[in-house]
Design a protein around this motif. Structure first.
Motif, PDB file in Angstrom:
ATOM      1  N   PRO A 108      -7.482  -9.718 -13.300  1.00 49.47           N
ATOM      2  CA  PRO A 108      -6.134  -9.218 -12.992  1.00 49.47           C
ATOM      3  C   PRO A 108      -5.959  -8.940 -11.497  1.00 49.47           C
ATOM      4  CG  PRO A 108      -7.075  -8.057 -14.884  1.00 49.47           C
ATOM      5  CD  PRO A 108      -8.185  -8.870 -14.280  1.00 49.47           C
ATOM      6  N   THR A 109      -4.831  -9.333 -10.955  1.00 49.55           N
ATOM      7  CA  THR A 109      -4.575  -9.179  -9.513  1.00 49.55           C
ATOM      8  C   THR A 109      -3.940  -7.819  -9.234  1.00 49.55           C
ATOM      9  OG1 THR A 109      -2.442 -10.284  -9.797  1.00 49.55           O
ATOM     10  CG2 THR A 109      -4.306 -11.652  -9.129  1.00 49.55           C
ATOM     11  N   VAL A 110      -4.770  -6.792  -9.260  1.00 46.39           N
ATOM     12  CA  VAL A 110      -4.281  -5.432  -9.032  1.00 46.39           C
ATOM     13  C   VAL A 110      -3.855  -5.238  -7.576  1.00 46.39           C
ATOM     14  CG1 VAL A 110      -4.866  -2.985  -9.165  1.00 46.39           C
ATOM     15  CG2 VAL A 110      -5.762  -4.566 -10.866  1.00 46.39           C
ATOM     16  N   ALA A 111      -4.630  -5.769  -6.641  1.00 40.07           N
ATOM     17  CA  ALA A 111      -4.364  -5.503  -5.222  1.00 40.07           C
ATOM     18  C   ALA A 111      -2.978  -5.956  -4.764  1.00 40.07           C
ATOM     19  CB  ALA A 111      -5.455  -6.139  -4.361  1.00 40.07           C
ATOM     20  N   PRO A 112      -2.554  -7.206  -5.024  1.00 44.32           N
ATOM     21  CA  PRO A 112      -1.206  -7.602  -4.599  1.00 44.32           C
ATOM     22  C   PRO A 112      -0.114  -6.763  -5.245  1.00 44.32           C
ATOM     23  CG  PRO A 112      -2.526  -9.532  -5.100  1.00 44.32           C
ATOM     24  CD  PRO A 112      -3.288  -8.346  -5.590  1.00 44.32           C
ATOM     25  N   ALA A 113      -0.281  -6.432  -6.529  1.00 44.69           N
ATOM     26  CA  ALA A 113       0.730  -5.623  -7.211  1.00 44.69           C
ATOM     27  C   ALA A 113       0.783  -4.221  -6.633  1.00 44.69           C
ATOM     28  CB  ALA A 113       0.422  -5.569  -8.707  1.00 44.69           C
ATOM     29  N   SER A 114      -0.374  -3.670  -6.304  1.00 47.30           N
ATOM     30  CA  SER A 114      -0.413  -2.331  -5.721  1.00 47.30           C
ATOM     31  C   SER A 114       0.288  -2.302  -4.373  1.00 47.30           C
ATOM     32  CB  SER A 114      -1.867  -1.871  -5.575  1.00 47.30           C
ATOM     33  OG  SER A 114      -1.940  -0.608  -4.967  1.00 47.30           O
ATOM     34  N   ARG A 115       0.039  -3.320  -3.546  1.00 47.19           N
ATOM     35  CA  ARG A 115       0.691  -3.358  -2.238  1.00 47.19           C
ATOM     36  C   ARG A 115       2.197  -3.488  -2.385  1.00 47.19           C
ATOM     37  NH1 ARG A 115       2.945  -6.369   1.645  1.00 47.19           N
ATOM     38  NH2 ARG A 115       2.325  -6.015   3.815  1.00 47.19           N
ATOM     39  N   SER A 151       6.729  -1.119  -0.998  1.00 45.07           N
ATOM     40  CA  SER A 151       8.031  -1.506  -0.456  1.00 45.07           C
ATOM     41  C   SER A 151       9.175  -0.857  -1.237  1.00 45.07           C
ATOM     42  CB  SER A 151       8.190  -3.029  -0.476  1.00 45.07           C
ATOM     43  OG  SER A 151       8.165  -3.512  -1.803  1.00 45.07           O
ATOM     44  N   GLN A 152       8.882  -0.396  -2.471  1.00 44.91           N
ATOM     45  CA  GLN A 152       9.894   0.309  -3.249  1.00 44.91           C
ATOM     46  C   GLN A 152       9.713   1.819  -3.186  1.00 44.91           C
ATOM     47  OE1 GLN A 152      11.161  -1.208  -6.995  1.00 44.91           O
ATOM     48  NE2 GLN A 152      10.314  -3.247  -6.643  1.00 44.91           N
ATOM     49  N   LEU A 153       8.489   2.282  -2.939  1.00 45.64           N
ATOM     50  CA  LEU A 153       8.244   3.712  -2.874  1.00 45.64           C
ATOM     51  C   LEU A 153       8.565   4.306  -1.508  1.00 45.64           C
ATOM     52  CD1 LEU A 153       4.837   3.951  -4.799  1.00 45.64           C
ATOM     53  CD2 LEU A 153       7.095   4.632  -5.625  1.00 45.64           C
ATOM     54  N   LEU A 154       8.479   3.477  -0.436  1.00 51.68           N
ATOM     55  CA  LEU A 154       8.653   3.985   0.922  1.00 51.68           C
ATOM     56  C   LEU A 154       9.589   3.090   1.723  1.00 51.68           C
ATOM     57  CD1 LEU A 154       4.939   4.824   1.825  1.00 51.68           C
ATOM     58  CD2 LEU A 154       6.792   6.496   1.611  1.00 51.68           C
ATOM     59  N   PRO A 155      10.398   3.673   2.615  1.00 52.90           N
ATOM     60  CA  PRO A 155      11.209   2.850   3.524  1.00 52.90           C
ATOM     61  C   PRO A 155      10.331   2.272   4.626  1.00 52.90           C
ATOM     62  CG  PRO A 155      11.474   5.167   4.060  1.00 52.90           C
ATOM     63  CD  PRO A 155      10.630   5.120   2.811  1.00 52.90           C
ATOM     64  N   ALA A 202       0.587   3.144   4.453  1.00 51.78           N
ATOM     65  CA  ALA A 202       0.272   2.734   3.081  1.00 51.78           C
ATOM     66  C   ALA A 202      -0.386   1.361   3.064  1.00 51.78           C
ATOM     67  CB  ALA A 202       1.549   2.732   2.240  1.00 51.78           C
ATOM     68  N   TYR A 203       0.149   0.432   3.865  1.00 56.75           N
ATOM     69  CA  TYR A 203      -0.460  -0.895   3.953  1.00 56.75           C
ATOM     70  C   TYR A 203      -1.871  -0.802   4.533  1.00 56.75           C
ATOM     71  CZ  TYR A 203       4.176  -2.950   3.109  1.00 56.75           C
ATOM     72  OH  TYR A 203       5.385  -3.315   2.574  1.00 56.75           O
ATOM     73  N   SER A 204      -2.029   0.064   5.531  1.00 55.19           N
ATOM     74  CA  SER A 204      -3.350   0.250   6.121  1.00 55.19           C
ATOM     75  C   SER A 204      -4.323   0.819   5.094  1.00 55.19           C
ATOM     76  CB  SER A 204      -3.259   1.181   7.336  1.00 55.19           C
ATOM     77  OG  SER A 204      -4.535   1.418   7.893  1.00 55.19           O
ATOM     78  N   TYR A 205      -3.844   1.783   4.310  1.00 59.58           N
ATOM     79  CA  TYR A 205      -4.679   2.342   3.248  1.00 59.58           C
ATOM     80  C   TYR A 205      -5.094   1.252   2.260  1.00 59.58           C
ATOM     81  CZ  TYR A 205      -5.488   4.053  -1.436  1.00 59.58           C
ATOM     82  OH  TYR A 205      -6.005   4.211  -2.687  1.00 59.58           O
TER      83      TYR A 205
END
Length: 409
Positions: free
Chosen positions: A124-131, A135-139, A147-150
């Motif tokens: 399962p591709t968790v990483a792309p879905a998590s990233r 884009s919906q949780l933060l402006p 968040a992207y750095s994390y």
């Protein structure tokens, strides 16, 4: 151009309402992202006595991960992550069982490789879905960059920590323990992520450019980011075979996993510091500079004559791991067409994984014929050549360029 990131930005991102559950479950789902492949390689090597055969089977698994990442990510962009992850988690459980049964039965290399490919395809591709959630949780802004750095830091920690765990688990009485543990961890984490409110509420992108079969990859900037990720993966693949081989050559085979874990120590620390003051600032210059620097540090792994010296060299090389993965993630804001966020990151994962497959298979041959130092030197040369390719393509990531689909460049 990315923002400078402070510790306050990391705190703000991780404390965003709705983020806690997907953050925790995605961590569990991503932990084995590089563990399963190396655990499979070490398992096969223990059973067959050949690094070349083991590298081929592991490469098959990595190619499967690469293909599955793009296909699953594109589906997630259309229908959301929950249903695909439920289906693929069930498939992963079945194929892990089949691969282990084939190894224990002494099946031909071709069978092991094909099953390895299918096992990788089902992860399962968790990483792309998590990233994509951010884009919906933060402006847009520093908190989203944090968040992207994390995401990048955690991803690369697991790219290094996972192989270390695989090296430790293969020393247990049954060498297949790492494959089972990695698959179980990924299944549990993926199912948990799919069940979170944030994942179930992720709105699919039903409009926007599709770009045919290649999708987001038709954008010139996306191909540049993918090239950077490919080069990074190639170097990691060489290291993941060369370091355990060095430990075997030194008469301490169980030290290979611990040595690989040394990379994660400086990777995390330097990665956070680098995020605060990234250099070079322009992304189109940053990608080739970071890859070239990492290639040089990997080549230096050929110098030490002892495992202690190799450990110190690995600590140094680890400094440029997270800065690269963070740059790949942030560069997608410049490169990815609108509506392809999950797929775009899937291409990055694909490029890293394919690079690792190439690095592992070539390194497996080199360590058997010429020894680990030669493998490290070849890795450095290949990395430098790919960094040159990034330099030639730097214009596709100029800050003023709008992400667009194209068939040229």
């Amino acid at each position: 151009m990315s923002h400078s990131i402070t510790l306050a930005d990391y705190r703000a991102a991780l404390r965003t309402p709705g983020a806690t559950a997907p953050v925790l479950t995605s961590l569990l789902g991503r932990l084995p992202i590089a563990m399963i492949g190396l655990a499979l390689m070490l398992y096969v090597q223990k059973e067959t006595g050949s690094f070349a055969i083991a590298g081929l089977v592991s490469a098959g698994e990595l190619v499967g991960v690469a293909c599955g990442s793009v296909v699953q990510s594109r589906v997630i962009d259309r229908i959301g992550p929950s249903r695909p992850m439920l289906v693929m988690s069930a498939a992963l459980a079945l194929l892990t069982t089949a691969e282990i049964a084939a190894i224990e039965a002494g099946a031909p290399v071709a069978v092991l490789t094909v099953l390895g490919f299918a096992l990788g395809l089902s992860q399962p591709t968790v990483a792309p879905a998590s990233r994509a959630l951010w884009s919906q949780l933060l402006p847009a802004g520093a908190a989203r960059d944090a968040a992207y750095s994390y995401e990048a830091i955690s991803m690369e920690v697991f790219f290094i920590l996972g192989p270390g765990l695989a090296g430790l688990l293969v020393a247990l009485p049954w060498p297949g323990t790492g494959v089972v543990a990695g698959s179980a961890c990924m299944i549990i984490g993926s199912l948990g992520f799919a069940a979170t409110p944030a994942a179930r509420g992720l709105r699919p992108q039903r409009t926007g450019p599709r770009g045919g079969m290649l999708g987001a990859f038709r954008a010139p900037g996306m191909r540049t980011v993918a090239l950077a990720a490919l080069g990074f993966g190639v170097l990691i693949g060489f290291v993941e075979v060369g370091v355990p081989a060095s430990a075997v050559q030194a008469g301490a085979p169980n030290a290979g996993g611990l040595l690989l874990s040394a990379l994660s120590v400086t990777s995390v620390v330097f990665g956070v510091l680098y995020g605060m003051r990234p250099w070079p600032r322009p992304m189109h210059l940053r990608l080739p500079a970071l890859l070239l620097g990492f290639a040089g540090l990997v080549a230096l792994l050929a110098v030490p004559g002892s495992l202690w010296g190799l450990c110190l060299a690995l600590l140094l090389a680890g400094c440029l791991i997270t800065p690269q993965s963070t740059a790949h993630s942030v560069a997608l804001d410049l490169a990815a067409p609108a509506g392809t966020e999950t797929e775009a990151f899937g291409w990055v994962v694909t490029a890293v994984t394919l690079g690792s497959a190439v690095g592992q298979s070539v390194s497996g041959r080199l360590v058997e014929t010429s020894g680990p130092p030669t493998a490290f030197l070849v890795a450095g040369l290949v990395g430098a050549l790919l960094a040159g390719g990034l330099w030639l393509r730097r214009g596709t990531l100029l800050p003023t360029r709008e992400p667009a689909l194209a068939t040229t460049s």
